[in-house]
Every structure is written in structure tokens, then in C-alpha cells.
Design an enzyme around this catalytic site. Structure first.
Site, PDB file in Angstrom:
ATOM      1  N   ASP A  36     -17.117 115.492  54.201  1.00  0.00           N
ATOM      2  CA  ASP A  36     -16.262 114.144  53.804  1.00  0.00           C
ATOM      3  C   ASP A  36     -15.267 114.160  54.437  1.00  0.00           C
ATOM      4  O   ASP A  36     -15.113 113.655  55.608  1.00  0.00           O
ATOM      5  CB  ASP A  36     -16.139 114.613  52.289  1.00  0.00           C
ATOM      6  CG  ASP A  36     -15.150 113.408  51.617  1.00  0.00           C
ATOM      7  OD1 ASP A  36     -14.594 112.643  52.341  1.00  0.00           O
ATOM      8  OD2 ASP A  36     -15.378 113.347  50.324  1.00  0.00           O
ATOM      9  N   ASP A  64     -22.233 117.765  42.778  1.00  0.00           N
ATOM     10  CA  ASP A  64     -21.916 117.487  41.486  1.00  0.00           C
ATOM     11  C   ASP A  64     -20.726 116.701  41.538  1.00  0.00           C
ATOM     12  O   ASP A  64     -20.182 116.201  42.433  1.00  0.00           O
ATOM     13  CB  ASP A  64     -21.250 118.891  41.093  1.00  0.00           C
ATOM     14  CG  ASP A  64     -19.789 119.282  41.552  1.00  0.00           C
ATOM     15  OD1 ASP A  64     -19.663 119.241  42.781  1.00  0.00           O
ATOM     16  OD2 ASP A  64     -18.887 119.431  40.676  1.00  0.00           O
ATOM     17  N   ARG A  85     -25.982 118.811  39.197  1.00  0.00           N
ATOM     18  CA  ARG A  85     -26.549 119.524  40.178  1.00  0.00           C
ATOM     19  C   ARG A  85     -27.900 119.596  40.310  1.00  0.00           C
ATOM     20  O   ARG A  85     -28.639 119.927  41.317  1.00  0.00           O
ATOM     21  CB  ARG A  85     -25.804 120.890  40.423  1.00  0.00           C
ATOM     22  CG  ARG A  85     -24.170 121.020  40.701  1.00  0.00           C
ATOM     23  CD  ARG A  85     -23.732 122.236  40.989  1.00  0.00           C
ATOM     24  NE  ARG A  85     -22.410 122.545  41.004  1.00  0.00           N
ATOM     25  CZ  ARG A  85     -21.564 122.293  42.009  1.00  0.00           C
ATOM     26  NH1 ARG A  85     -22.172 121.893  43.114  1.00  0.00           N
ATOM     27  NH2 ARG A  85     -20.134 122.483  41.741  1.00  0.00           N
TER      28      ARG A  85
HETATM   29  P1  IMP Z   1     -14.398 118.135  52.719  1.00  0.00           P
HETATM   30  O1  IMP Z   1     -13.641 119.308  53.042  1.00  0.00           O
HETATM   31  O2  IMP Z   1     -13.508 116.958  52.611  1.00  0.00           O
HETATM   32  O3  IMP Z   1     -15.306 117.601  54.017  1.00  0.00           O
HETATM   33  O4  IMP Z   1     -15.179 117.993  51.546  1.00  0.00           O
HETATM   34  C1  IMP Z   1     -16.686 118.794  51.436  1.00  0.00           C
HETATM   35  C2  IMP Z   1     -16.481 119.148  50.072  1.00  0.00           C
HETATM   36  O5  IMP Z   1     -16.134 118.424  48.983  1.00  0.00           O
HETATM   37  C3  IMP Z   1     -18.265 119.231  49.946  1.00  0.00           C
HETATM   38  O6  IMP Z   1     -18.351 120.778  50.065  1.00  0.00           O
HETATM   39  C4  IMP Z   1     -18.318 119.014  48.382  1.00  0.00           C
HETATM   40  O7  IMP Z   1     -18.237 120.056  47.884  1.00  0.00           O
HETATM   41  C5  IMP Z   1     -17.424 118.105  48.100  1.00  0.00           C
HETATM   42  N1  IMP Z   1     -17.708 116.532  48.159  1.00  0.00           N
HETATM   43  C6  IMP Z   1     -17.043 115.862  48.939  1.00  0.00           C
HETATM   44  N2  IMP Z   1     -17.649 114.611  48.783  1.00  0.00           N
HETATM   45  C7  IMP Z   1     -18.588 114.633  47.492  1.00  0.00           C
HETATM   46  C8  IMP Z   1     -19.365 113.771  47.053  1.00  0.00           C
HETATM   47  O8  IMP Z   1     -19.444 112.591  47.228  1.00  0.00           O
HETATM   48  N3  IMP Z   1     -20.137 114.511  45.888  1.00  0.00           N
HETATM   49  C9  IMP Z   1     -19.858 115.780  45.464  1.00  0.00           C
HETATM   50  N4  IMP Z   1     -19.320 116.575  46.288  1.00  0.00           N
HETATM   51  C10 IMP Z   1     -18.395 116.212  47.127  1.00  0.00           C
END
Ligand code: IMP
Ligand code: MG
Length: 203
Positions: free
Chosen positions: A115, A180, A186
Site C-alpha cells: 500500500d 482483513d 481473512r
Molecule cells: P503499507 O505499509 O502502507 O504498505 O501497508 C501494508 C499493510 O497494510 C499490509 O501489510 C496490510 O496489512 C495492510 N493493508 C493495506 N491495504 C490493505 C487492504 O486493502 N486490505 C487489507 N489490508 C491492507
């Protein structure tokens, strides 16, 4: 029995079981192709979200004749995670559990979704730094194309080349297949788009 697709908190199925299975087989083949058959492969999955993907990926690697897989897990919690695009500038990653060392290992780091890139960047740096992995390849099931990333997020993602990507998806909250929404969904065997209005205020 209630069909999971009919849950009113889910907008629609985004990636079916069949598509997941086919794509994970292709990812496994690519990983095996790039791996030294004489060295065991360490799959390090980021909990909780990547546990289903990592389990299936390891079995596909075995099915397509790859090296033996050894599993490790890292529990990373990203503070301030909300469903949707809140103000996320103060997010921090906390490691709650990790192996003591990965010294000399060739690691494939397995994550459910990319993300803003904080979690993956933090864990990759931990593996290559304190845990002393010999090499780290990044494998994510879903790569979320953000609509309007801040300059800092765009720069972080630019600095995070991912070796294996399952699917590129739009900037929506998704759940299922390990992912989730407020700890729900999940267990769904497919990936669905979540209706964010039901989860915005979730803890
Ligand atoms: P980042 O550090 O912003 O890249 O976030 C990644 C983490 O956020 C992932 O490991 C997921 O646990 C959670 N996450 C981000 N987007 C989603 C989504 O659309 N659905 C579920 N979990 C998400
Ligand atoms: Mg996660």
C-alpha cells in the site's frame, strides 16, 4: 448456509479463487526459475495478512520442482492503519516477533499487499540489516496503485522494487485470502472489495 459473496459489507469479488490459484502457480515458477536449486529457500511471511498466500506459494514451489522451502514469520504491526485513505503521515511499523537471525540465507519476503510501502521497506531493511540475510527478494500478492500518494509515499514506493507481483489493483480496501477488514474476512477463499463505510471507524 449464507454465501460469502452476499455479505452486504462486500461490494464484489475482485479476484476469484481460480485466478488466485493460477497466478500463484506462475509466481512459484518464476521464483524457482530465479533460485539456486542447491540452496534451501527461506520464505519469510509477514503476519498476519500473508499467512494464506505464503502457505499456498510454498506448496506451489514444491509442486513445480523447486528447492525445499523453510518458513519463517515476522509479525509487523503498522500503527494507525485505517480502512481507506485517512491521514497516515504518522504511521509507524512495530515488529512484534521476528526470527533471531537469517544469517547467510537467501530469503523471499512474502507480503499480502503493498500500500504505502512502510511495512515492506521496514521489514526488508530489518532482514538485510540486523538479521543479516544474504539476499532478499520481495514477493507481494497485491500491488495497490495509489490514486494520490504524497511525495514521501511516492518516493518510498519508488525505492522499493518488488521482484514478484501477483496482481496490480486499484486504490480500494480489499479483504479475503488472509487480508482483513477490522480482522474479518481473512478466511474468504477469494479477494473482495470492501464497502469502506462499514469499517471506517473500526479500531
Ligand atoms: P503499507 O505499509 O502502507 O504498505 O501497508 C501494508 C499493510 O497494510 C499490509 O501489510 C496490510 O496489512 C495492510 N493493508 C493495506 N491495504 C490493505 C487492504 O486493502 N486490505 C487489507 N489490508 C491492507
Ligand atoms: Mg500486513
Amino acid at each position: 448456509m449464507r454465501c460469502p459473496q452476499s455479505d452486504h459489507r462486500l461490494e464484489r469479488v475482485l479476484i476469484s479463487e481460480t485466478r488466485l490459484r493460477k497466478r500463484i502457480r506462475e509466481l512459484a515458477q518464476a521464483i524457482v526459475h530465479d533460485s539456486d536449486p542447491a540452496r534451501p529457500l527461506r520464505l519469510v511471511a509477514i503476519l498476519k495478512g500473508a499467512f494464506v498466500f505464503a502457505a499456498d506459494l510454498g506448496r506451489e514451489i514444491r509442486r513445480c520442482g523447486g528447492p525445499p522451502v523453510r518458513y519463517d514469520f515476522i509479525r509487523a504491526v503498522t500503527y494507525g492503519t485505517t480502512v481507506g485513505n485517512g491521514d497516515t503521515t504518522d504511521r509507524q511499523v512495530r515488529i512484534e516477533w521476528a526470527p533471531d537471525t537469517l544469517a547467510g540465507e537467501d530469503v523471499v519476503l512474502v507480503e499480502d499487499i503493498l500500500d504505502q510501502g512502510r511495512t515492506l521497506a521496514h521489514v526488508r531493511d530489518l532482514l538485510l540489516g540486523a538479521l543479516r540475510a544474504r539476499s532478499v527478494r520481495l514477493c507481494v500478492l497485491l500491488d495497490k496503485r495509489l490514486d494520490s500518494p504524497s511525495p514521501a509515499v511516492a518516493a518510498r514506493r519508488q525505492a522499493l522494487p518488488v521482484d514478484y507481483v501477483g496482481f496490480t489493483i486499484a486504490d480500494r480496501w480489499v479483504a479475503g485470502y488472509g487480508l482483513d477488514a477490522a480482522e474479518e474476512f481473512r478466511d474468504l477463499p477469494f479477494i473482495a472489495i470492501v464497502r469502506e463505510e462499514f469499517f471506517v471507524n473500526a479500531p
